[in-house]
Design an enzyme around this catalytic site. Sequence first.
Site, PDB file in Angstrom:
ATOM      1  N   HIS A 452       0.764  -1.203   0.040  1.00  0.00           N
ATOM      2  CA  HIS A 452      -0.090   0.000  -0.186  1.00  0.00           C
ATOM      3  C   HIS A 452       0.721   1.362   0.073  1.00  0.00           C
ATOM      4  O   HIS A 452       0.469   2.182  -0.455  1.00  0.00           O
ATOM      5  CB  HIS A 452      -1.079   0.017   1.321  1.00  0.00           C
ATOM      6  CG  HIS A 452      -0.501  -0.454   2.542  1.00  0.00           C
ATOM      7  ND1 HIS A 452       0.348   0.050   3.243  1.00  0.00           N
ATOM      8  CD2 HIS A 452      -0.596  -1.693   2.794  1.00  0.00           C
ATOM      9  CE1 HIS A 452       0.682  -0.741   4.064  1.00  0.00           C
ATOM     10  NE2 HIS A 452       0.215  -1.769   4.193  1.00  0.00           N
ATOM     11  N   GLU A 694     -29.990  12.110  -8.828  1.00  0.00           N
ATOM     12  CA  GLU A 694     -29.510  10.718  -8.431  1.00  0.00           C
ATOM     13  C   GLU A 694     -30.380   9.797  -7.984  1.00  0.00           C
ATOM     14  O   GLU A 694     -30.198   8.794  -7.695  1.00  0.00           O
ATOM     15  CB  GLU A 694     -28.334  10.869  -7.112  1.00  0.00           C
ATOM     16  CG  GLU A 694     -28.746  11.896  -6.032  1.00  0.00           C
ATOM     17  CD  GLU A 694     -27.730  11.993  -4.935  1.00  0.00           C
ATOM     18  OE1 GLU A 694     -26.534  11.368  -5.242  1.00  0.00           O
ATOM     19  OE2 GLU A 694     -27.686  13.090  -4.112  1.00  0.00           O
ATOM     20  N   ASP A 718     -25.035   7.253  -7.022  1.00  0.00           N
ATOM     21  CA  ASP A 718     -26.243   6.699  -6.477  1.00  0.00           C
ATOM     22  C   ASP A 718     -27.380   6.409  -7.738  1.00  0.00           C
ATOM     23  O   ASP A 718     -28.187   5.420  -7.457  1.00  0.00           O
ATOM     24  CB  ASP A 718     -26.798   7.935  -5.731  1.00  0.00           C
ATOM     25  CG  ASP A 718     -26.324   7.650  -4.077  1.00  0.00           C
ATOM     26  OD1 ASP A 718     -25.976   6.773  -3.690  1.00  0.00           O
ATOM     27  OD2 ASP A 718     -25.913   8.668  -3.872  1.00  0.00           O
ATOM     28  N   CYS A 765     -21.189  14.535 -11.578  1.00  0.00           N
ATOM     29  CA  CYS A 765     -20.183  14.622 -10.765  1.00  0.00           C
ATOM     30  C   CYS A 765     -19.956  13.196 -10.167  1.00  0.00           C
ATOM     31  O   CYS A 765     -19.296  13.096  -9.173  1.00  0.00           O
ATOM     32  CB  CYS A 765     -20.510  15.755  -9.679  1.00  0.00           C
ATOM     33  SG  CYS A 765     -22.143  15.456  -8.519  1.00  0.00           S
TER      34      CYS A 765
HETATM   35  C1  PEP Z   1     -23.215  10.374  -6.482  1.00  0.00           C
HETATM   36  O1  PEP Z   1     -23.927   9.761  -6.087  1.00  0.00           O
HETATM   37  O2  PEP Z   1     -22.968  10.061  -7.777  1.00  0.00           O
HETATM   38  C2  PEP Z   1     -22.398  11.250  -5.910  1.00  0.00           C
HETATM   39  C3  PEP Z   1     -21.444  12.309  -6.580  1.00  0.00           C
HETATM   40  O3  PEP Z   1     -22.507  11.465  -4.469  1.00  0.00           O
HETATM   41  P1  PEP Z   1     -21.994  10.701  -3.595  1.00  0.00           P
HETATM   42  O4  PEP Z   1     -20.980   9.634  -4.172  1.00  0.00           O
HETATM   43  O5  PEP Z   1     -21.261  11.548  -2.541  1.00  0.00           O
HETATM   44  O6  PEP Z   1     -23.260   9.858  -2.891  1.00  0.00           O
HETATM   45 MG    MG Z   2     -25.061  10.732  -4.043  1.00  0.00          MG
END
Ligand code: PEP
Ligand code: MG
Length: 829
Positions: A452, A694, A718, A765
């Site tokens: 690691h 999401e 999500d 994102c």
């Molecule tokens: C997602 O759900 O794609 C996201 C960017 O939020 P998180 O991973 O923090 O749930």
């Molecule tokens: Mg999310």
Amino acid sequence: MIGIVIVSHSQKLAEGVLELASQMVQGSVVIKATGGIDDPDNPIGTDPMKVMEAIESVAASAKDGVLVLMDLGSALMSAETALDFLPDEIREKVLLCSAPIVEGTMAAAVQASVGASLQEASAEAATALDVKIQQLAPITGETLTTRDCVPEIEPSENELSTELVIINKMGLHARPAANLVSTAGKFKSSIKVRKGEKTASAKSINQVALLSVKNGDTIEITASGPDAQEALEALIKLHADNFGERDEDVTEIVQETRPSVQHTDGTICGAPASAGYAVGVAYVHQASLPDVERTTVTDSAAEIKRLDQAISSALSDLKQLQLETEKTAGKSSAAIFKVHALILSDQDMRDKAASAISEQNINADFAWFEVMDSMAADFRSLDDPYMQARAADVIDCGGRVLRILTGVTEQAIHLKEESIIVAEDLSPSDVAGLDLKKVLGVITAIGGITSHAAILSRSMGIPAVIGAGESIQQITNGKIIALDGFEGKVWIDPDQSVKDETAKKRATWLAECEEAKTKGAAPAKTLDGTEIMVMGNIGIPSDAPRVLEYGAEGVGLFRTEFLFQDRTAAPDEEEQFAAYVEAAKAMQDRPVIIRTLDIGGDKPVKYLDTPKEDNPFLGERGVRFCMARPELFRTQLRALLRAATTENIWIMYPMISDVDELTSVLDFQAKVRDELISEGLTIADKVKTGIMIEVPSAVAMADKLAAICDFFSIGTNDLTQYVMAADRGNGSVSKLCDNLNPAVLRMVAMTCNAAKAAGIEVGMCGELAGNSKAAPLLLGLGLDELSMNGPAIPSVKEAIRNVHMNDCRALAEKALTAKSSDEVKALLV
Ligand code: PEP
Ligand code: MG
């Protein structure tokens, strides 16, 4: 398809076998476990009526019959009696199988999953012990009969073949082998796997297992028959997908580890684990474990309880570290914490310490230290350098428990000046907590390129020589060191010419790194001039300058939950305000999208009393959690609105599920703004406010949601788990939880279309945004902005610079009509 019934004297054993088999076939075969009798005082036994019910229930959906595997003695009689009670039409399709219950069930289940008949599955189960016999032959002297041996199959004409190198860490062990057999079983052609002299049918789990394919082995797959081409393609794709295993089960870099050597000129060699050059003073780090003394205790039960609590507290810390590292350094860097959790969950270690406590009446600290120390020594004594390096893992995670027991906190590495860190080994916690600006390089005595310390050094761009051996013990604090991470060389007290040459090489290397970053700094414009915003994801304000270095044009996601974790009380308004302003200032007027607290689900925060829910991902998380705790939410919104008045900050809400919810959230935001104004503060008239898309319901209602907010950002992490109904953290459904599944892509397209129609911006994102191969597809689907981890930015930008929007749209059209993730992946070159 046939189904399976497992009969054991013990319900637990039957269920355990069921669990193993289900993992192999991923729910594709109907299997039922039955065991024990309904007598709480004496539950061990078998009940013919229960066996009969299990067979009837499996027979209801397994139209081709039921194979029954039993443990021993009365289990056989119960199964036979059950047969007598069954109606004729069911009994005719039941076969009792004499194979051993564990191995036999695994083999039968895999055969059933590829459509084998009762007789075929039973025959395969009957030879299920062969793998064990062969593997233990050097110890037991027992050999397989000629019948049992893997037959050499003559090559036939019109054969198609391919050679594949296995990179799965454990080779083709149970799960990948089962995936290979299941895939091969879908085709009519004869398919063979060859390793060296031995050849096996790719449709037989036992034969494949008997090949004993290890990491690094080359296998040849041959197929002949009507669908040979398709079969070979499917198996090549399966290989590209690591036979269904996750990234962390796969070797990161296939490269030889060089043994450490000290040359006569004083040069030390180790593994060239992370590229780069460094010259500077040594900082010798001694991994410190708290001192423990053996004491006598009177209440050993209380001491064992203390040990159990410390282990479970360390496990929850590891879970937290894993989640944080996943977000900041990626899944493969975080995988080590999962390994540590496995080590700590090992019942054997805990039981040994508990026995020592109760038998010798000693304190938990000492008992745990002894067990951990002896386990680490066992690892160190092994020949394989990879296994030797696991000693450091035992000490690292065992040390966590010890620190909790003793209350002594870890000695962190504090560098006063730029230094090269020299250590026996570095724990993931050591490396993760380093002040990168002061680290010139890393040298360790043990470990290899897969340890690691090596993986983390690479991901942070720190030159490292790993596994340089005991010779590094001669290095003392302040000694001058030169290091070549390309060649794996270390010079102690080098002469002037080595120092000068290494310094020169370092300057060139740093300039090259800068050039790569400069490439990241240029805008991401397609060949026809469409500019896409490429932004960075951050967790804490100090991440902002790092993503900026990689070329981020803003922050597309500031996950504020990091500000709330690892503490005993929530940050107050001033602390939050300062953090938001700090991040925005670091981004120098570029937009910073700050997401309100997204906890609950997989992100519990102890002091906020996150509820224990049966389905936390479907429970009170994100804005649901915050709206139920108005004080907590108010504080964050006050800080955000104040910061957004002077800085280029946009507010984003997570987990919005419907229009009413967003309306209530926006009303709440307006109320908080009014409050601030009534206190005499000046607050911006308009703060850009958007939502994460999401949740599938938000996609369905995207047109209505777009009408009342300023932007969308698609959270594919999500969205994928909710669209596919596959938990993002559950390895056994990771194949389904694929963000390139066309179902997910259709949701992305729907969201982009709704945003375009409403004239609002749409970004992404989730992890998919950082996949440079997918960038042209995402552009074609209509995304205006992509936000990702810093290191992914330059390659995503470069991918965008090489495409034409018309080609991207054509690609997106094709992907939207694809049948599977594999088809989509084949379109991404
Ligand atoms: C997602 O759900 O794609 C996201 C960017 O939020 P998180 O991973 O923090 O749930
Ligand atoms: Mg999310």
